[in-house]
Write an enzyme that holds these catalytic residues in place. Structure first.
Site, PDB file in Angstrom:
ATOM      1  N   HIS A 129       8.168 -19.042  -5.629  1.00  0.00           N
ATOM      2  CA  HIS A 129       7.086 -18.815  -4.668  1.00  0.00           C
ATOM      3  C   HIS A 129       6.480 -20.094  -4.115  1.00  0.00           C
ATOM      4  O   HIS A 129       5.566 -20.030  -3.281  1.00  0.00           O
ATOM      5  CB  HIS A 129       5.988 -17.959  -5.317  1.00  0.00           C
ATOM      6  CG  HIS A 129       6.353 -16.506  -5.390  1.00  0.00           C
ATOM      7  ND1 HIS A 129       7.227 -16.021  -6.331  1.00  0.00           N
ATOM      8  CD2 HIS A 129       5.984 -15.446  -4.617  1.00  0.00           C
ATOM      9  CE1 HIS A 129       7.371 -14.719  -6.155  1.00  0.00           C
ATOM     10  NE2 HIS A 129       6.639 -14.348  -5.130  1.00  0.00           N
ATOM     11  N   SER A 131       6.518 -13.919   8.300  1.00  0.00           N
ATOM     12  CA  SER A 131       7.467 -13.815   7.193  1.00  0.00           C
ATOM     13  C   SER A 131       8.200 -15.125   7.030  1.00  0.00           C
ATOM     14  O   SER A 131       8.737 -15.667   8.003  1.00  0.00           O
ATOM     15  CB  SER A 131       8.473 -12.685   7.465  1.00  0.00           C
ATOM     16  OG  SER A 131       9.536 -12.718   6.538  1.00  0.00           O
ATOM     17  N   CYS A 185       0.827  -1.209   0.000  1.00  0.00           N
ATOM     18  CA  CYS A 185       0.000   0.000   0.000  1.00  0.00           C
ATOM     19  C   CYS A 185       0.864   1.262   0.000  1.00  0.00           C
ATOM     20  O   CYS A 185       1.428   1.639   1.038  1.00  0.00           O
ATOM     21  CB  CYS A 185      -0.937   0.003   1.203  1.00  0.00           C
ATOM     22  SG  CYS A 185      -2.009   1.441   1.282  1.00  0.00           S
ATOM     23  N   GLY A 237       1.378 -43.527  24.841  1.00  0.00           N
ATOM     24  CA  GLY A 237       1.322 -44.190  26.135  1.00  0.00           C
ATOM     25  C   GLY A 237       0.455 -43.398  27.103  1.00  0.00           C
ATOM     26  O   GLY A 237      -0.690 -43.070  26.804  1.00  0.00           O
ATOM     27  N   ASP A 291      10.933 -15.311   5.563  1.00  0.00           N
ATOM     28  CA  ASP A 291      12.356 -14.980   5.556  1.00  0.00           C
ATOM     29  C   ASP A 291      13.023 -15.220   6.901  1.00  0.00           C
ATOM     30  O   ASP A 291      14.222 -15.451   6.976  1.00  0.00           O
ATOM     31  CB  ASP A 291      12.563 -13.505   5.202  1.00  0.00           C
ATOM     32  CG  ASP A 291      12.092 -13.181   3.796  1.00  0.00           C
ATOM     33  OD1 ASP A 291      11.617 -14.100   3.111  1.00  0.00           O
ATOM     34  OD2 ASP A 291      12.199 -12.014   3.400  1.00  0.00           O
ATOM     35  N   ASN A 333       7.325 -37.661  23.354  1.00  0.00           N
ATOM     36  CA  ASN A 333       7.861 -36.519  24.096  1.00  0.00           C
ATOM     37  C   ASN A 333       7.635 -36.687  25.600  1.00  0.00           C
ATOM     38  O   ASN A 333       7.217 -35.768  26.296  1.00  0.00           O
ATOM     39  CB  ASN A 333       7.238 -35.206  23.611  1.00  0.00           C
ATOM     40  CG  ASN A 333       8.063 -33.989  23.999  1.00  0.00           C
ATOM     41  OD1 ASN A 333       9.280 -34.055  24.108  1.00  0.00           O
ATOM     42  ND2 ASN A 333       7.397 -32.879  24.237  1.00  0.00           N
TER      43      ASN A 333
END
Length: 776
Positions: free
Chosen positions: A312, A166, A91, A579, A168, A535
């Site tokens: 992209h 982002s 913009c 578990g 990046d 985990n």
């Protein structure tokens, strides 16, 4: 914090009478929709009005239908969608004073004084400028007769909270930006696909990134950085050479690269991969492009060369489990930050710091981000890397011919994606440290049977992207075969042991530690790396393989939900593994937008099940996760039958048991990187301990700190003696006594629209735990 204090704290966070607008600006990134969803639902939950601003700042300037009030249902079924459904646009109008004046008018007309901006540093800088000018803009609007003085006073302060979206990952102040992990998924998928076909030809394959992102490895934590992830590609993609803007190669890099490629071929490799980041240059600022390097390789080496430009595609696809949870957590944190602001509160950005979400001053982060670019423009590359974050580059292709100690590595327990990456890293770092590395097949069962052999540098080539355990793994514990294992230790003169596995690996190390009193063979450095999809290992927040399992769960749930589109009201009951540990059910359910997750750690009864049945009538295709051992009586089958019976004539019910598919598949970028990094750090620790304990021609280590688990504790990687972890462990149910992810569970109910009144236990707990607590 006392419960009365919690109530007061939450009452102060009430959003009644407040209006919040959320917009996405700049380039799109996977996970933005999850952030928008979290802002909308958390805002509505606390009583605020929430507005969409479509098409970013352009929609704010244009006003009209671009600014619409969001309802709870407005963000349904968007969690799994890539891009941003509310649109994003560059913009130029907002850069001008007149454009910002129009935007201020449009916001005041709707009573909006709270902005949640999801974008990059440019978008967040623009938001902060808007905030600074706000009082002046209102004065102009009053002068022009567009608003009255009362409105100017009522809406006198604009509050800004940012979230960085982002691919990046170039924003200082946060370890990970929304979209980075998903973009890495796209890159890894392409690289893996290229490798399978390129290995069929005796040629060289070349990969060029549009946005080259990497994970820098440092001694204390995993620190992702934009375009500076040479180590990530070297270790995770198994590439041979990487060119990035932050670290331009020294003069003569062309010859060094060609020598490296030739050396790789001489060891029998049929494939070379080179990765270049967009914007890569040499030390003199001369651009290094794919065509330049391709011509260089063809002319000097005569290798058949191909170029692949990702473009992209890195922005596309569904968001990963990591990005969904990160964005959801940040969206909730952003709303809480807006509710706490005062007229003098500076704009902040919600960031990820290690394993915690934090609020940081927006402009301080922006200014540091700009300093990085300035340092690069002025060719101060070392400073640019320092500003990005501390990093240690483990360049895993320099061999060492000196052999000092014998180190064995093995896998224990169930297979977990990322185990092979850890083994590869351990072997190559161990060899570069001067050790002779031995691989043990089939865990301790293979150990006592003598399935031990030396493993060379080239033997682990291509292991990083392989799922499961190429060494083989068993749950066998060493205690029953301790004599034979000690005999094999003597036979191969093993001086140190690296065990990669789950809860069984912890039990194994404890048994070996206890056996030291009877067998000197085990008085050596012992190190464990947590690797399990459940985990459930104490001493670490995350384990190798858990991220890949979460992505498998999320992908499957997305498909299951999609199968119900266009059908009658349908409810899904999904059983996960783990578990007695409810990590996969809880965090996977949060990432997939589940309505509830039944787990062992939080007991539930028939009243809660009944409440959930009543809730089903208000939700489109609701989904419930059930951990496999959540309750002895209220099993997955019981819950399925209950919901089927109660839902007759109202909704249909389906049951899905995910089973062992959660253990399969190629490891995610996170698990490849985590396994690579943690194994490299473990081998450095082993080398240190070997040198410290070497006396009179032998290794002897029998102290507590010579038998350790290496785990992630919030932001730091910590070596913890296994004997000290006993008190933190529930050995009966094979779980830690305290689990950080339980603090995230209230978020699932909030985002699933459960009817709860302000001040109730759920709200109190939510307000208390969301402040600075852990995120995935």
């Amino acid at each position: 914090m006392a419960q009365t204090d919690n109530k007061k704290f939450f009452e102060n966070l009430s959003g009644a009478g407040k209006a919040i607008a959320v917009l996405t600006s700049g380039g799109d990134a996977q996970g933005m929709n999850a952030a928008v969803r979290a802002v909308v639902r958390m805002g509505i939950y606390v009583g605020a009005k929430v507005y969409f601003v479509h098409e970013g700042y352009q929609g704010m300037v244009d006003g009209g239908d671009n600014i619409k009030e969001a309802k709870w249902e407005s963000v349904s079924s968007m969690l799994q969608m890539g891009g941003t459904v509310i649109g994003s646009a560059r913009c130029n109008d907002f850069r001008m004073h007149e454009g910002r004046l129009k935007a201020a008018h449009n916001l005041v007309q709707r009573g909006i004084t709270n902005l949640c901006v999801i974008g990059g540093d440019g978008s967040l800088t623009g938001a902060n400028l808007f905030r600074k000018e706000w009082s002046g803009l209102l004065a102009e609007l009053v002068q022009q007769g567009l608003i009255d003085e009362e409105a100017s006073q009522k809406y006198s302060a604009l509050h800004i909270v940012g979230m960085v979206g982002s691919i990046d990952n170039d924003f200082c102040g946060t370890d990970m930006t929304i979209g980075t992990d998903s973009a890495l998924h796209r890159i890894i998928e392409v690289v893996d696909a290229i490798m399978t076909t390129a290995q069929s030809y005796f040629g060289l394959d070349w990969l060029k990134n549009m946005i080259g992102m990497v994970f820098a490895l440092n001694g204390e934590m995993m620190l992702p950085t934009v375009k500076q992830d040479a180590v990530f590609y070297l270790s995770v993609c198994a590439s041979d050479w990487v060119l990035i803007p932050e670290m331009p190669p020294e003069d003569g890099w062309e010859e060094k690269m060609c020598q490296k490629l030739s050396a790789t071929r001489s060891r029998g490799s049929r494939l070379n991969i080179i990765i270049v980041a967009e914007g890569a240059t040499d030390r003199h600022g001369k651009a290094i492009t794919s065509s330049i390097v391709k011509d260089l390789v063809v002319q000097r080496l005569g290798f058949d060369t191909r170029v692949t430009i990702l473009g992209h595609v890195q922005r596309g696809g569904t968001p990963s489990a990591f990005d969904r949870i990160l964005a959801s957590r940040m969206g909730v944190e952003a709303v809480l930050a807006l509710l706490e602001t005062t007229a003098n509160t500076p704009a902040c950005v919600v960031s990820l710091c290690g394993n915690q979400s934090v609020q940081l001053p927006l402009m301080e982060c922006v200014q540091m981000t700009q300093q990085v670019q300035k340092a690069m423009d002025e060719k101060r590359f070392e400073e640019a890397v320092r500003l990005r974050g501390r990093c240690i580059c483990y360049i895993l292709f320099v061999t060492c011919s000196v052999s000092n100690f014998n180190v064995a590595v093995l896998n224990v327990g169930a297979p977990a994606a990322g185990m092979n990456a850890a083994v590869r890293s351990a072997v190559r770092v161990g060899i570069s440290e001067g050790h002779k590395m031995f691989a043990v097949s089939d865990g301790f069962e293979g150990f006592y049977k003598g399935q031990i052999k030396e493993i060379k540098w080239a033997d682990v080539g291509g292991w990083t992207g392989q799922g499961g355990s190429l060494l083989g793994t068993k749950r066998t514990l060493p205690a029953k075969h301790i004599d034979k294992i000690a005999e094999q230790m003597r036979k191969y003169n093993i001086n140190a042991l690296l065990v990669i596995g789950g809860f069984e690996a912890l039990e194994c190390l404890l048994q070996l530690y206890e056996a030291r009193s009877s067998y000197e063979e085990f008085c050596i450095p012992l190190c464990m790396l947590p690797a399990t999809i459940s985990n459930n290992v104490p001493g670490t927040n995350l384990s190798i393989g858990a991220d890949t399992a979460l992505n498998a769960i999320v992908e499957t749930c997305d498909r299951i939900k999609q199968s119900a589109s266009g059908t009658k009201h349908r409810v899904f009951i999904i059983e996960t593994m783990g578990g007695y540990c409810g990590y996969l059910a809880s965090v996977g359910g949060l990432a997939a937008g589940a309505d509830a997750a039944y787990i062992f750690e939080e007991p539930f009864d028939i009243r809660e099940l009944q409440s959930n049945v009543e809730h089903l009538t208000e939700t489109i295709h609701p989904c419930f996760y059930v951990n496999e051992n959540s309750n002895e009586n209220y099993t997955t089958d019981f819950i399925y039958q209950l919901y089927s019976e109660e839902g007759k004539g109202v909704f249909d019910c389906r049951k899905n048991v995910l089973g062992h598919m959660q253990q399969g598949g190629a490891p995610s970028p996170f698990d490849r990187n985590f396994g690579t990094k943690i194994a490299a750090k473990a081998m450095q620790w082993i080398s240190k301990k070997l040198n410290e304990s070497y006396r009179k021609g032998r290794v002897f280590a029998n102290t507590e700190d010579s038998a350790c688990l290496l785990g992630m504790r919030q932001r730091a990687m910590v070596f913890q003696p296994v004997v000290q972890l006993r008190d933190e462990t529930d050995f009966v149910h094979r779980i830690p006594k305290e689990q950080w992810w339980l603090k995230l569970r209230p978020l699932m109910k909030i985002l699933a629209k459960y009817k709860t009144s302000h001040g109730c236990h759920l709200n109190i707990q939510t307000a208390a735990v969301f402040k600075g607590h852990a995120v995935l």
